[in-house]
Design an enzyme around this catalytic site. Structure first.
Site, PDB file in Angstrom:
ATOM      1  N   LEU A 107       5.585   5.945 -29.562  1.00  0.00           N
ATOM      2  CA  LEU A 107       4.774   7.154 -29.728  1.00  0.00           C
ATOM      3  C   LEU A 107       3.281   6.889 -29.574  1.00  0.00           C
ATOM      4  O   LEU A 107       2.790   5.821 -29.918  1.00  0.00           O
ATOM      5  CB  LEU A 107       5.066   7.777 -31.104  1.00  0.00           C
ATOM      6  CG  LEU A 107       6.541   8.129 -31.347  1.00  0.00           C
ATOM      7  CD1 LEU A 107       6.719   8.712 -32.745  1.00  0.00           C
ATOM      8  CD2 LEU A 107       7.074   9.089 -30.300  1.00  0.00           C
TER       9      LEU A 107
ATOM     10  N   GLY B  74      -0.288  11.638 -27.574  1.00  0.00           N
ATOM     11  CA  GLY B  74       0.318  12.796 -26.906  1.00  0.00           C
ATOM     12  C   GLY B  74       1.472  13.334 -27.738  1.00  0.00           C
ATOM     13  O   GLY B  74       1.556  14.536 -28.036  1.00  0.00           O
ATOM     14  N   HIS B  75       2.368  12.429 -28.138  1.00  0.00           N
ATOM     15  CA  HIS B  75       3.477  12.841 -29.009  1.00  0.00           C
ATOM     16  C   HIS B  75       2.925  13.405 -30.321  1.00  0.00           C
ATOM     17  O   HIS B  75       3.420  14.409 -30.838  1.00  0.00           O
ATOM     18  CB  HIS B  75       4.377  11.647 -29.359  1.00  0.00           C
ATOM     19  CG  HIS B  75       5.024  10.969 -28.190  1.00  0.00           C
ATOM     20  ND1 HIS B  75       4.644   9.731 -27.745  1.00  0.00           N
ATOM     21  CD2 HIS B  75       6.053  11.354 -27.390  1.00  0.00           C
ATOM     22  CE1 HIS B  75       5.404   9.369 -26.726  1.00  0.00           C
ATOM     23  NE2 HIS B  75       6.268  10.344 -26.479  1.00  0.00           N
TER      24      HIS B  75
ATOM     25  N   GLN C 225      19.792   9.789 -19.227  1.00  0.00           N
ATOM     26  CA  GLN C 225      18.784  10.367 -18.328  1.00  0.00           C
ATOM     27  C   GLN C 225      18.092   9.305 -17.465  1.00  0.00           C
ATOM     28  O   GLN C 225      17.189   9.622 -16.698  1.00  0.00           O
ATOM     29  CB  GLN C 225      17.756  11.187 -19.104  1.00  0.00           C
ATOM     30  CG  GLN C 225      16.777  10.387 -19.943  1.00  0.00           C
ATOM     31  CD  GLN C 225      15.916  11.294 -20.805  1.00  0.00           C
ATOM     32  OE1 GLN C 225      16.400  11.966 -21.702  1.00  0.00           O
ATOM     33  NE2 GLN C 225      14.623  11.332 -20.513  1.00  0.00           N
TER      34      GLN C 225
HETATM   35  P1  AMP Z   1       8.941  11.179 -24.140  1.00  0.00           P
HETATM   36  O1  AMP Z   1       8.950  10.341 -25.370  1.00  0.00           O
HETATM   37  O2  AMP Z   1       8.212  10.565 -22.987  1.00  0.00           O
HETATM   38  O3  AMP Z   1      10.312  11.697 -23.782  1.00  0.00           O
HETATM   39  O4  AMP Z   1       8.083  12.464 -24.522  1.00  0.00           O
HETATM   40  C1  AMP Z   1       8.430  13.271 -25.609  1.00  0.00           C
HETATM   41  C2  AMP Z   1       7.623  14.541 -25.536  1.00  0.00           C
HETATM   42  O5  AMP Z   1       6.233  14.231 -25.604  1.00  0.00           O
HETATM   43  C3  AMP Z   1       7.847  15.300 -24.212  1.00  0.00           C
HETATM   44  O6  AMP Z   1       7.903  16.693 -24.486  1.00  0.00           O
HETATM   45  C4  AMP Z   1       6.620  14.925 -23.418  1.00  0.00           C
HETATM   46  O7  AMP Z   1       6.263  15.895 -22.449  1.00  0.00           O
HETATM   47  C5  AMP Z   1       5.571  14.846 -24.514  1.00  0.00           C
HETATM   48  N1  AMP Z   1       4.446  14.025 -24.074  1.00  0.00           N
HETATM   49  C6  AMP Z   1       4.488  12.755 -23.578  1.00  0.00           C
HETATM   50  N2  AMP Z   1       3.251  12.357 -23.217  1.00  0.00           N
HETATM   51  C7  AMP Z   1       2.411  13.387 -23.477  1.00  0.00           C
HETATM   52  C8  AMP Z   1       1.008  13.601 -23.302  1.00  0.00           C
HETATM   53  N3  AMP Z   1       0.204  12.674 -22.792  1.00  0.00           N
HETATM   54  N4  AMP Z   1       0.498  14.802 -23.695  1.00  0.00           N
HETATM   55  C9  AMP Z   1       1.306  15.773 -24.204  1.00  0.00           C
HETATM   56  N5  AMP Z   1       2.630  15.630 -24.381  1.00  0.00           N
HETATM   57  C10 AMP Z   1       3.182  14.461 -24.016  1.00  0.00           C
END
Ligand code: AMP
Length: 286
Positions: free
Chosen positions: A33, A36-37, A61
């Site tokens: 994390l 962004g998360h 996936q």
């Molecule tokens: P992931 O762990 O990559 O599957 O991401 C989980 C959630 O966090 C998804 O909805 C992503 O779009 C969101 N996410 C990942 N990186 C960012 C970021 N830089 N800004 C905003 N949301 C993000």
């Protein structure tokens, strides 16, 4: 904050929340994390009585086994961050807890109305089948009122909206609302990503050219004679001219249909670039 690892435990806790008439927010993640998360989680904490965050690197996936093996994992650090920003529950199951052997080895079928045939879907066959498989299971288990997703994965967000619209017709997910959250970037412009952890310091500097080019393209699009096709090509050429970067695709598409468009109205440009071995994605709205 409590960490849950089994579906049964999760169902019991969700049942208790529902009995107490608490509103539930869900943030699905694959861990590693970053801020962004955290932006999604903070919103979910603000908007709801309880906030569930799932941390699960979903094997179904990944169409590339090496990418799955190398995906960064750090549940202790993730738990610390989540606790500090007020998450109530973390759901961190093993793949075996989440799926039967059969589910793990068969493709989850879904009618994507063509949204999976372009960009990420074209380059990573089966990727969105796995995304919809895990997200629909999480919705079923957590029964959230609101679920939070980042615009960083714009095509994923479009597909999840489509999935919820289709299934709420059948009443599957009740009044679930999908909340779109903006991309969080480093001050340099680089979009935050778990995959950035795999970049060396040098590669991270090189990767800055991706967001810089996307932002520059907003200005280029206002120049006389600019067309969608010419801007698309200029972005590809500019990024490819940087040593260490290789564009997989850059497509300017309509924000809803994700189909190619010849106008900048309601358009979004989505890019995927290899920075050394690391595959990075980003996007920009025109
Ligand atoms: P992931 O762990 O990559 O599957 O991401 C989980 C959630 O966090 C998804 O909805 C992503 O779009 C969101 N996410 C990942 N990186 C960012 C970021 N830089 N800004 C905003 N949301 C993000």
């Amino acid at each position: 904050m409590q960490i849950i690892t089994t579906k049964n435990e999760l169902k019991a806790i969700v049942g208790a929340c529902k009995a107490n008439k608490q509103t539930i927010g869900l943030v699905p993640t694959m861990g590693a994390l970053h801020a962004g998360h955290a932006s999604l989680v903070k919103r979910a904490v603000e908007d709801n009585d309880v906030c569930f965050v799932s941390v699960f690197v979903n094997p179904t996936q990944f169409n590339n086994k090496e990418d799955l093996a190398k995906y960064p994992r750090n549940i202790e650090r993730d738990a610390q961050l989540l606790e500090s920003i007020g998450a109530t529950y973390v759901f961190a199951p093993t793949p075996e807890e989440m799926y039967s052997a059969e589910e793990m080895n068969t493709t989850f079928e879904f009618d994507f109305a063509g949204l999976d045939k372009v960009m990420e879907g074209k380059m990573r066959p089966g990727h969105f089948n796995g995304v919809v498989q895990v997200v629909s299971r999480l919705f079923y288990l957590v029964q959230p009122d609101k679920a939070y997703f980042g615009e960083k994965d714009f095509q994923q967000l479009a597909i999840i909206h489509h999935m919820v619209e289709r299934s709420s017709m059948a009443g599957t997910f009740g009044n679930l609302q999908i909340i779109d959250c903006p991309i969080v970037r480093e001050e340099s412009g680089l979009a935050l990503s778990s995959r950035n952890e795999r970049l060396s310091a040098e590669e991270k500097k090189t990767a800055l050219a991706i967001s810089k080019t996307l932002f520059d393209s907003l200005k280029w699009a206002k120049e006389d004679n600019a067309t969608v096709a010419s801007i698309q090509q200029r972005v590809i050429d500019t990024v490819n001219a940087v040593e260490g970067l290789e564009v997989e695709y850059y497509e300017i598409v309509d924000q809803t249909s994700l189909l190619p468009t010849d106008t900048f109205n309601h358009a979004i440009g989505c890019i995927t670039v290899y920075c050394g071995p690391v595959r990075l994605i980003d996007n920009i709205k025109y």
